[in-house]
Design a protein around this motif. Structure first.
Motif, PDB file in Angstrom:
ATOM      1  N   SER A 195      -0.221  53.904   5.350  1.00  0.00           N
ATOM      2  CA  SER A 195       0.777  54.273   4.510  1.00  0.00           C
ATOM      3  C   SER A 195       1.490  53.036   3.690  1.00  0.00           C
ATOM      4  O   SER A 195       1.985  53.153   2.539  1.00  0.00           O
ATOM      5  N   ILE A 196       0.981  51.688   4.321  1.00  0.00           N
ATOM      6  CA  ILE A 196       1.557  50.597   3.656  1.00  0.00           C
ATOM      7  C   ILE A 196       1.100  50.214   2.387  1.00  0.00           C
ATOM      8  O   ILE A 196       1.497  49.690   1.361  1.00  0.00           O
ATOM      9  N   GLY A 197      -0.218  50.681   2.271  1.00  0.00           N
ATOM     10  CA  GLY A 197      -1.126  50.332   1.342  1.00  0.00           C
ATOM     11  C   GLY A 197      -2.547  50.601   1.488  1.00  0.00           C
ATOM     12  O   GLY A 197      -2.957  50.552   2.682  1.00  0.00           O
ATOM     13  N   SER A 198      -3.431  50.246   0.678  1.00  0.00           N
ATOM     14  CA  SER A 198      -4.871  50.171   0.809  1.00  0.00           C
ATOM     15  C   SER A 198      -5.523  48.798   1.470  1.00  0.00           C
ATOM     16  O   SER A 198      -5.001  47.928   0.927  1.00  0.00           O
TER      17      SER A 198
ATOM     18  N   LEU B  63     -10.255  59.781   8.306  1.00  0.00           N
ATOM     19  CA  LEU B  63     -10.105  58.777   7.171  1.00  0.00           C
ATOM     20  C   LEU B  63      -8.990  57.554   7.545  1.00  0.00           C
ATOM     21  O   LEU B  63      -9.465  56.488   7.017  1.00  0.00           O
ATOM     22  N   ASN B  64      -7.937  57.810   8.142  1.00  0.00           N
ATOM     23  CA  ASN B  64      -7.227  56.703   8.726  1.00  0.00           C
ATOM     24  C   ASN B  64      -7.958  55.839   9.508  1.00  0.00           C
ATOM     25  O   ASN B  64      -7.639  54.444   9.377  1.00  0.00           O
ATOM     26  N   PHE B  65      -8.947  56.305  10.295  1.00  0.00           N
ATOM     27  CA  PHE B  65      -9.690  55.038  11.155  1.00  0.00           C
ATOM     28  C   PHE B  65     -10.523  54.617  10.207  1.00  0.00           C
ATOM     29  O   PHE B  65     -10.986  53.265  10.325  1.00  0.00           O
ATOM     30  N   SER B  66     -11.246  55.231   9.180  1.00  0.00           N
ATOM     31  CA  SER B  66     -12.181  54.637   8.301  1.00  0.00           C
ATOM     32  C   SER B  66     -11.651  53.606   7.531  1.00  0.00           C
ATOM     33  O   SER B  66     -11.979  52.632   7.052  1.00  0.00           O
ATOM     34  N   LYS B  67     -10.450  53.648   7.032  1.00  0.00           N
ATOM     35  CA  LYS B  67      -9.652  52.680   5.983  1.00  0.00           C
ATOM     36  C   LYS B  67      -9.291  51.477   6.877  1.00  0.00           C
ATOM     37  O   LYS B  67      -9.500  50.494   6.033  1.00  0.00           O
ATOM     38  N   LEU B  68      -9.272  51.480   8.194  1.00  0.00           N
ATOM     39  CA  LEU B  68      -8.975  50.245   8.738  1.00  0.00           C
ATOM     40  C   LEU B  68     -10.219  49.768   9.538  1.00  0.00           C
ATOM     41  O   LEU B  68     -10.351  48.669   9.967  1.00  0.00           O
TER      42      LEU B  68
ATOM     43  N   LEU C  29     -12.081  65.534  15.346  1.00  0.00           N
ATOM     44  CA  LEU C  29     -10.913  65.042  14.756  1.00  0.00           C
ATOM     45  C   LEU C  29     -10.575  65.492  13.448  1.00  0.00           C
ATOM     46  O   LEU C  29     -11.601  66.098  12.802  1.00  0.00           O
ATOM     47  N   GLU C  30      -9.437  65.647  13.036  1.00  0.00           N
ATOM     48  CA  GLU C  30      -9.146  66.214  11.624  1.00  0.00           C
ATOM     49  C   GLU C  30      -9.769  65.175  10.716  1.00  0.00           C
ATOM     50  O   GLU C  30      -9.638  63.934  11.031  1.00  0.00           O
ATOM     51  N   GLU C  31      -9.872  65.640   9.414  1.00  0.00           N
ATOM     52  CA  GLU C  31     -10.435  64.621   8.400  1.00  0.00           C
ATOM     53  C   GLU C  31      -9.485  63.725   8.096  1.00  0.00           C
ATOM     54  O   GLU C  31      -9.613  62.346   7.893  1.00  0.00           O
ATOM     55  N   THR C  32      -8.045  63.887   8.155  1.00  0.00           N
ATOM     56  CA  THR C  32      -7.149  62.805   7.683  1.00  0.00           C
ATOM     57  C   THR C  32      -7.117  61.865   8.742  1.00  0.00           C
ATOM     58  O   THR C  32      -6.894  60.777   8.469  1.00  0.00           O
ATOM     59  N   THR C  33      -7.145  61.955  10.121  1.00  0.00           N
ATOM     60  CA  THR C  33      -7.365  61.150  11.212  1.00  0.00           C
ATOM     61  C   THR C  33      -8.614  60.339  11.263  1.00  0.00           C
ATOM     62  O   THR C  33      -8.625  58.987  11.234  1.00  0.00           O
TER      63      THR C  33
ATOM     64  N   TRP D   4       0.499  59.966  19.082  1.00  0.00           N
ATOM     65  CA  TRP D   4       1.213  58.703  18.864  1.00  0.00           C
ATOM     66  C   TRP D   4       0.348  57.589  18.251  1.00  0.00           C
ATOM     67  O   TRP D   4       0.596  57.208  17.188  1.00  0.00           O
ATOM     68  N   ILE D   5      -0.878  57.474  18.850  1.00  0.00           N
ATOM     69  CA  ILE D   5      -1.818  56.712  18.194  1.00  0.00           C
ATOM     70  C   ILE D   5      -2.321  57.255  16.682  1.00  0.00           C
ATOM     71  O   ILE D   5      -2.211  56.195  15.859  1.00  0.00           O
ATOM     72  N   GLU D   6      -2.633  58.383  16.749  1.00  0.00           N
ATOM     73  CA  GLU D   6      -2.789  58.738  15.244  1.00  0.00           C
ATOM     74  C   GLU D   6      -1.403  58.592  14.168  1.00  0.00           C
ATOM     75  O   GLU D   6      -1.737  58.431  13.097  1.00  0.00           O
ATOM     76  N   SER D   7      -0.377  58.739  14.684  1.00  0.00           N
ATOM     77  CA  SER D   7       0.869  58.695  13.877  1.00  0.00           C
ATOM     78  C   SER D   7       0.886  57.104  13.542  1.00  0.00           C
ATOM     79  O   SER D   7       1.320  56.810  12.233  1.00  0.00           O
ATOM     80  N   PHE D   8       0.635  56.136  14.476  1.00  0.00           N
ATOM     81  CA  PHE D   8       0.641  54.843  14.429  1.00  0.00           C
ATOM     82  C   PHE D   8      -0.268  54.384  13.093  1.00  0.00           C
ATOM     83  O   PHE D   8      -0.080  53.602  12.208  1.00  0.00           O
ATOM     84  N   LEU D   9      -1.555  54.952  13.268  1.00  0.00           N
ATOM     85  CA  LEU D   9      -2.780  54.756  12.261  1.00  0.00           C
ATOM     86  C   LEU D   9      -2.151  55.214  10.979  1.00  0.00           C
ATOM     87  O   LEU D   9      -2.404  54.572   9.909  1.00  0.00           O
ATOM     88  N   GLN D  10      -1.813  56.299  10.811  1.00  0.00           N
ATOM     89  CA  GLN D  10      -1.099  56.758   9.612  1.00  0.00           C
ATOM     90  C   GLN D  10       0.049  56.084   8.901  1.00  0.00           C
ATOM     91  O   GLN D  10       0.057  55.679   7.617  1.00  0.00           O
ATOM     92  N   LYS D  11       0.843  55.609   9.661  1.00  0.00           N
ATOM     93  CA  LYS D  11       1.893  54.649   9.117  1.00  0.00           C
ATOM     94  C   LYS D  11       1.372  53.592   8.889  1.00  0.00           C
ATOM     95  O   LYS D  11       2.033  52.723   7.632  1.00  0.00           O
TER      96      LYS D  11
END
Length: 291
Positions: free
Chosen positions: A225-228, A7-12, A1-5, A215-222
């Motif tokens: 993007s709402i906030g921390s 991190l998106n999983f990690s933040k949630l 997985l890319e680092e951005t993806t 699509w799942i990765e984009s959904f995570l990113q959105k």
């Protein structure tokens, strides 16, 4: 997985869904049993096949903490039944813990080991009849997820100095996506690759699944993007960790007795606040390294 993806999983708080864990093992065992039933094969033959398959799967998957625990806890009761020796889920958990620490004692200090065994023990010991007052299965599932998050907060705070408050909702949603969506699709692709790896139709299917994952990765990113969704705690003191776990036990005991539920819940919330705010720090402080 890319680092951005990642991190998106990690933040949630969804990193555990990316690991080969108990969910995968349970899924494969259930699928294996269903297939054997479909072909009219006996339970004894199914168990013998599982005794061979589970260790092989664990070895192929790398044998990390979570996979070793999940495989062993499924394998030991089957073996116990074969040799006419009763082995409950709690027995299997205890034996797996002992064997795991005998093989590598230092792993008791790792966050993966602590979370894997603690949360599994909680699921084994928590009687579901305590939450009969919740009428819907969805509410019961959210309650269990919330309790598991509470159990994991001290460990996450101690190791990472923060935790995600969105874990409960996010886990409930993405677990459904993984179990009823990605896992069956990826397993079907794996089986199809044995027969049609170089066929154009198979490559087309792979591209479709790739789009679905995007699509799942984009959904995570959105969502991120709402906030921390992270709550920064610092490393809490042991006295607050002890008090917090004590309040969780008291809360579960009061659920069982069906008395003082509200009071025990308030006490639990107060101890959680104490855990989060016990360490004083400046949240605006940053460390910048110039190369």
């Amino acid at each position: 997985l890319e680092e951005t993806t990642r991190l998106n999983f990690s933040k949630l708080g969804l990193v555990h869904l990316l690991s080969i864990s108990g969910v995968h093992v349970q899924y494969l065992v259930a699928l294996f049993r269903r297939l054997f039933r479909r072909f009219k094969l006996s339970k004894e033959l199914t168990d013998e096949a599982l005794l061979l398959m589970l260790p092989l799967y664990g070895a192929l998957a790398g044998g990390q903490t979570s996979i070793f625990r999940a495989v062993s806890m499924r394998w030991l009761p089957i073996l116990g039944e074969k040799i006419k020796l009763q082995c409950s889920s709690l027995d299997a958990w205890s034996l797996t813990l002992i064997i795991s620490l005998w093989l590598k004692p230092t792993q008791i200090f790792s966050v993966g080991f602590q979370l894997s065994y603690l949360l599994t023990l909680f699921l084994l010991l928590f009687p579901l009849n305590l939450i009969d007052f919740l009428k819907h299965d969805v509410m019961k599932s959210l309650f269990i997820s919330s309790m598991m998050l509470l159990m994991s907060i001290p460990i996450l705070a101690y190791h990472f100095y923060e935790f995600s408050w969105a874990t409960v909702i996010a886990t409930s949603l993405f677990t459904l996506i993984f179990i009823y969506g990605l896992l069956p699709i990826l397993l079907a692709l794996l089986i199809a690759s044995i027969f049609w790896l170089n066929q154009p139709f198979f490559q087309f299917l792979v591209e479709i699944v790739g789009i679905l994952i995007s699509w799942i990765e984009s959904f995570l990113q959105k969502i991120n993007s709402i906030g921390s969704f992270m709550i920064t705690t610092g490393r809490p003191k042991f006295i607050f960790i002890f008090l917090f776990f004590s309040c969780i036990l008291i809360f579960i005991m009061q659920l069982e007795k069906r008395k003082h539920r509200f009071f025990s819940l308030v006490t639990l919330c107060v101890s959680l606040a104490g855990l989060i705010f016990s360490t004083r720090f400046d949240s605006s402080l940053k460390v910048v390294v110039l190369d």
